[in-house]
Design a protein around this motif. Structure first.
Motif, PDB file in Angstrom:
ATOM      1  N   ASN A 131       0.824  -1.205   0.000  1.00  0.00           N
ATOM      2  CA  ASN A 131       0.000   0.000   0.000  1.00  0.00           C
ATOM      3  C   ASN A 131       0.866   1.266   0.000  1.00  0.00           C
ATOM      4  OD1 ASN A 131      -2.463   1.479   0.219  1.00  0.00           O
ATOM      5  ND2 ASN A 131      -1.960   1.824   2.372  1.00  0.00           N
ATOM      6  N   GLY A 132       0.627   2.154  -0.963  1.00  0.00           N
ATOM      7  CA  GLY A 132       1.352   3.424  -0.998  1.00  0.00           C
ATOM      8  C   GLY A 132       2.639   3.392  -1.801  1.00  0.00           C
ATOM      9  N   LEU A 133       3.094   2.208  -2.214  1.00  0.00           N
ATOM     10  CA  LEU A 133       4.345   2.140  -2.991  1.00  0.00           C
ATOM     11  C   LEU A 133       4.102   2.559  -4.450  1.00  0.00           C
ATOM     12  CD1 LEU A 133       6.096  -1.154  -1.814  1.00  0.00           C
ATOM     13  CD2 LEU A 133       6.346   1.181  -0.947  1.00  0.00           C
ATOM     14  N   THR A 134       5.203   2.902  -5.115  1.00  0.00           N
ATOM     15  CA  THR A 134       5.115   3.256  -6.534  1.00  0.00           C
ATOM     16  C   THR A 134       5.600   2.082  -7.381  1.00  0.00           C
ATOM     17  OG1 THR A 134       5.431   5.579  -6.053  1.00  0.00           O
ATOM     18  CG2 THR A 134       5.953   4.879  -8.303  1.00  0.00           C
ATOM     19  N   VAL A 135       4.729   1.659  -8.285  1.00  0.00           N
ATOM     20  CA  VAL A 135       5.062   0.532  -9.165  1.00  0.00           C
ATOM     21  C   VAL A 135       5.259   1.062 -10.578  1.00  0.00           C
ATOM     22  CG1 VAL A 135       4.265  -1.677 -10.103  1.00  0.00           C
ATOM     23  CG2 VAL A 135       3.654  -1.030  -7.768  1.00  0.00           C
ATOM     24  N   GLY A 136       6.374   0.724 -11.197  1.00  0.00           N
ATOM     25  CA  GLY A 136       6.656   1.142 -12.571  1.00  0.00           C
ATOM     26  C   GLY A 136       6.416  -0.025 -13.527  1.00  0.00           C
ATOM     27  N   ILE A 137       5.552   0.190 -14.491  1.00  0.00           N
ATOM     28  CA  ILE A 137       5.233  -0.883 -15.440  1.00  0.00           C
ATOM     29  C   ILE A 137       5.785  -0.504 -16.821  1.00  0.00           C
ATOM     30  CG2 ILE A 137       3.324  -2.064 -16.617  1.00  0.00           C
ATOM     31  CD1 ILE A 137       1.829  -1.955 -13.977  1.00  0.00           C
ATOM     32  N   ILE A 138       6.664  -1.347 -17.357  1.00  0.00           N
ATOM     33  CA  ILE A 138       7.226  -1.077 -18.686  1.00  0.00           C
ATOM     34  C   ILE A 138       6.527  -2.005 -19.672  1.00  0.00           C
ATOM     35  CG2 ILE A 138       9.312  -0.996 -20.096  1.00  0.00           C
ATOM     36  CD1 ILE A 138      10.912  -0.417 -17.624  1.00  0.00           C
ATOM     37  N   GLY A 139       5.772  -1.416 -20.609  1.00  0.00           N
ATOM     38  CA  GLY A 139       4.958  -2.200 -21.543  1.00  0.00           C
ATOM     39  C   GLY A 139       3.535  -2.220 -21.023  1.00  0.00           C
ATOM     40  N   THR A 140       2.674  -1.418 -21.667  1.00  0.00           N
ATOM     41  CA  THR A 140       1.312  -1.260 -21.131  1.00  0.00           C
ATOM     42  C   THR A 140       0.275  -1.826 -22.092  1.00  0.00           C
ATOM     43  OG1 THR A 140       1.195   0.969 -22.050  1.00  0.00           O
ATOM     44  CG2 THR A 140       1.944   0.779 -19.775  1.00  0.00           C
ATOM     45  N   GLY A 141       0.550  -3.035 -22.568  1.00  0.00           N
ATOM     46  CA  GLY A 141      -0.420  -3.743 -23.411  1.00  0.00           C
ATOM     47  C   GLY A 141      -1.400  -4.493 -22.524  1.00  0.00           C
TER      48      GLY A 141
ATOM     49  N   PHE B 148      12.512   4.534 -13.795  1.00  0.00           N
ATOM     50  CA  PHE B 148      13.604   3.885 -13.056  1.00  0.00           C
ATOM     51  C   PHE B 148      13.844   4.602 -11.725  1.00  0.00           C
ATOM     52  CE2 PHE B 148      15.600   2.412 -17.326  1.00  0.00           C
ATOM     53  CZ  PHE B 148      14.900   1.220 -17.268  1.00  0.00           C
ATOM     54  N   LYS B 149      13.795   5.929 -11.781  1.00  0.00           N
ATOM     55  CA  LYS B 149      14.151   6.743 -10.614  1.00  0.00           C
ATOM     56  C   LYS B 149      13.096   6.669  -9.502  1.00  0.00           C
ATOM     57  CE  LYS B 149      15.214  11.548  -9.822  1.00  0.00           C
ATOM     58  NZ  LYS B 149      14.370  12.636 -10.239  1.00  0.00           N
ATOM     59  N   GLU B 150      11.809   6.602  -9.907  1.00  0.00           N
ATOM     60  CA  GLU B 150      10.724   6.734  -8.930  1.00  0.00           C
ATOM     61  C   GLU B 150      10.167   5.427  -8.386  1.00  0.00           C
ATOM     62  OE1 GLU B 150       9.793   9.599  -7.714  1.00  0.00           O
ATOM     63  OE2 GLU B 150      11.135  10.707  -9.053  1.00  0.00           O
ATOM     64  N   SER B 151      10.407   4.313  -9.088  1.00  0.00           N
ATOM     65  CA  SER B 151       9.676   3.078  -8.749  1.00  0.00           C
ATOM     66  C   SER B 151      10.300   2.310  -7.587  1.00  0.00           C
ATOM     67  CB  SER B 151       9.640   2.145  -9.957  1.00  0.00           C
ATOM     68  OG  SER B 151       9.023   2.778 -11.036  1.00  0.00           O
ATOM     69  N   ASP B 152       9.426   1.801  -6.703  1.00  0.00           N
ATOM     70  CA  ASP B 152       9.862   0.860  -5.666  1.00  0.00           C
ATOM     71  C   ASP B 152       9.879  -0.554  -6.246  1.00  0.00           C
ATOM     72  OD1 ASP B 152       9.834   2.741  -3.342  1.00  0.00           O
ATOM     73  OD2 ASP B 152       7.735   2.936  -3.959  1.00  0.00           O
TER      74      ASP B 152
ATOM     75  N   LEU C  62      17.196  -4.230 -21.590  1.00  0.00           N
ATOM     76  CA  LEU C  62      16.592  -2.985 -21.121  1.00  0.00           C
ATOM     77  C   LEU C  62      17.040  -2.682 -19.677  1.00  0.00           C
ATOM     78  CD1 LEU C  62      14.016  -1.158 -21.962  1.00  0.00           C
ATOM     79  CD2 LEU C  62      12.752  -2.672 -20.474  1.00  0.00           C
ATOM     80  N   ILE C  63      17.128  -3.763 -18.903  1.00  0.00           N
ATOM     81  CA  ILE C  63      17.614  -3.627 -17.528  1.00  0.00           C
ATOM     82  C   ILE C  63      19.080  -4.055 -17.532  1.00  0.00           C
ATOM     83  CG2 ILE C  63      17.296  -4.356 -15.115  1.00  0.00           C
ATOM     84  CD1 ILE C  63      14.883  -2.795 -16.342  1.00  0.00           C
ATOM     85  N   ASP C  64      19.963  -3.046 -17.661  1.00  0.00           N
ATOM     86  CA  ASP C  64      21.399  -3.315 -17.653  1.00  0.00           C
ATOM     87  C   ASP C  64      22.038  -2.487 -16.531  1.00  0.00           C
ATOM     88  OD1 ASP C  64      21.297  -0.756 -18.634  1.00  0.00           O
ATOM     89  OD2 ASP C  64      22.168  -1.208 -20.595  1.00  0.00           O
ATOM     90  N   GLU C  65      23.351  -2.499 -16.515  1.00  0.00           N
ATOM     91  CA  GLU C  65      24.096  -1.801 -15.457  1.00  0.00           C
ATOM     92  C   GLU C  65      23.653  -0.332 -15.345  1.00  0.00           C
ATOM     93  OE1 GLU C  65      27.548  -3.542 -14.610  1.00  0.00           O
ATOM     94  OE2 GLU C  65      27.004  -2.532 -12.742  1.00  0.00           O
ATOM     95  N   GLU C  66      23.536   0.322 -16.515  1.00  0.00           N
ATOM     96  CA  GLU C  66      23.198   1.750 -16.533  1.00  0.00           C
ATOM     97  C   GLU C  66      21.796   1.984 -15.971  1.00  0.00           C
ATOM     98  OE1 GLU C  66      23.544   3.411 -20.464  1.00  0.00           O
ATOM     99  OE2 GLU C  66      22.835   5.360 -19.746  1.00  0.00           O
ATOM    100  N   ALA C  67      20.841   1.153 -16.406  1.00  0.00           N
ATOM    101  CA  ALA C  67      19.460   1.301 -15.934  1.00  0.00           C
ATOM    102  C   ALA C  67      19.391   1.063 -14.428  1.00  0.00           C
ATOM    103  CB  ALA C  67      18.557   0.311 -16.670  1.00  0.00           C
ATOM    104  N   ILE C  68      20.103   0.028 -13.959  1.00  0.00           N
ATOM    105  CA  ILE C  68      20.072  -0.285 -12.522  1.00  0.00           C
ATOM    106  C   ILE C  68      20.628   0.896 -11.727  1.00  0.00           C
ATOM    107  CG2 ILE C  68      21.013  -1.833 -10.719  1.00  0.00           C
ATOM    108  CD1 ILE C  68      20.971  -4.046 -12.987  1.00  0.00           C
ATOM    109  N   GLY C  69      21.664   1.536 -12.285  1.00  0.00           N
ATOM    110  CA  GLY C  69      22.268   2.701 -11.634  1.00  0.00           C
ATOM    111  C   GLY C  69      21.272   3.837 -11.418  1.00  0.00           C
TER     112      GLY C  69
END
Ligand code: NAD
Length: 328
Positions: free
Chosen positions: A140-150, A192-196, A211-218
């Motif tokens: 409850n209250g967390l931010t979820v980031g969804i990549i691909g909204t089909g 990437f920055k906002e999601s829990d 898509l999820i590589d070293e740079e994205a994880i950073g």
């Protein structure tokens, strides 16, 4: 039908029981250059996610008289579409068999991992009722980031909204359905920055590979949870392992793995594990893996068999089908 299991046979036989059934030859073998000869004389082949439909295999199919490829799945990243077009073949798929099945499994993975149910289950069976190491977090209250909204991404958003989460998302197209569910489109970097919690639901394409590589994880929050029920190669597994070791990634739940081709759908419990990267993943208490089973419900298997049989019937009748993959 390649890569056929007993459950495929059961569901396809049930759906094929019409007055004019197709003749289906069920083969356990995966479709590869070695096994392609088994299809000789078949008008169509039916293949699944880890069958190899590269140029050489398609060439072999064509030589054996095959005109149609019927994928009994939605994704087709394992097919050389250029070669399909060049050889004058047609390919059909099952665009949606049960997006709910995949969405629900995504939440099942998250809830299991977050509340450490996989560990608690074993402890309780052994009479160990200690709670040490089982701390979870409220959704409850967390931010979820969804990549691909089909189809699947939207259903996942709906489920997370039910838990009281904020949903942010990114896609190359905005989906009105997602907006009506309260999902807010942001740039991938902002996501990437906002999601829990980050959940992947886009297809595997050249543009989404690792898509999820070293740079994205950073760019992600320290303590992020990553969920992948889409395709394994969306994630650079080595980079994710590094992130897990430093604690930057707190939890990882996956139903797909980039090298799953050599592992999943077979009983390998008596074999020596050859994939050191996968073996390393298995050692983390905060990593949960299932073997590409997100789709695996009675609803989905019925639908896969029904639509595939329907696709073949249509192709046979008029040489075209509404579920054809565009080769243009
Ligand atoms: P869909 O086609 O309805 O949605 C995919 C979405 O991804 C689309 O909105 C598309 O615009 C978007 N997309 C494309 N490129 C993108 C990019 N670069 N960045 C962000 N978004 C992008 O597909 P779906 O039915 O929702 O399925 C999603 C994925 O789930 C499939 O591609 C498949 O790989 C996977 N899947 C897994 C299982 C399983 O058992 N684990 C079962 C079915 C599907």
């Amino acid at each position: 039908m390649f890569s056929s299991k007993s459950y495929d046979e059961q569901y396809f036989k049930a759906e094929n029981a019409s007055e004019r059934p197709h003749e289906i030859i069920f083969q356990e073998a995966k479709l590869t250059e070695r096994s392609v000869k088994l299809a000789e004389g078949s008008q169509a082949v039916c293949a699944f996610v880890n069958d190899h439909l590269d140029r050489a295999v398609l060439d072999g199919l064509k030589a054996g008289g095959t005109e149609y490829v019927a994928m009994r799945c939605a994704g087709f990243n394992n097919v050389d579409l250029k070669a399909v077009a060049e050889f004058g073949m047609k390919i059909v798929r099952v665009p949606a068999y049960s997006p709910n099945a995949v969405a629900e499994h995504t939440l099942a993975l998250l809830l299991t991992l977050n509340r450490r149910i996989h560990r608690a289950y074993n402890r309780v069976r052994e009479g160990n009722f200690s709670l040490n190491g089982l701390v979870g977090f409220d959704l409850n209250g967390l931010t979820v980031g969804i990549i691909g909204t089909g189809k699947i991404g939207c259903l996942v958003a709906k489920l997370f909204r039910g838990f009281g989460c904020h949903v942010i998302c990114s896609d190359v197209f905005e989906n009105e359905m997602m907006k009506s569910l309260g999902g807010c489109y942001v740039s991938q970097d902002e996501l990437f920055k906002e999601s829990d919690i980050i959940s992947l639901h886009c297809p595997l394409l050249e543009s989404t590979y690792h898509l999820i590589d070293e740079e994205a994880i950073g760019k992600m929050k320290r303590g992020v949870t990553i969920l992948n029920t889409s395709r394994g190669a969306l994630i650079d597994t080595v980079a994710v392992i590094r992130g897990l070791k430093t604690g930057h990634i707190e939890n990882l739940a996956i139903d797909v793995y980039e090298e799953e081709d050599n592992l999943f759908f077979e009983d390998q419990s008596s074999e020596v594990m050859q994939d050191d990267i996968f073996a390393r993943l298995l050692t983390f208490p905060n990593v949960l893996i299932t073997g590409h089973q997100a789709f695996f419900t009675d609803t989905a298997l019925t639908q896969i068999a029904r639509v595939t049989i329907g696709n073949l019937t249509e192709l046979e009748a008029r040489g075209a089908c509404e579920n054809e993959i565009s080769l243009g």
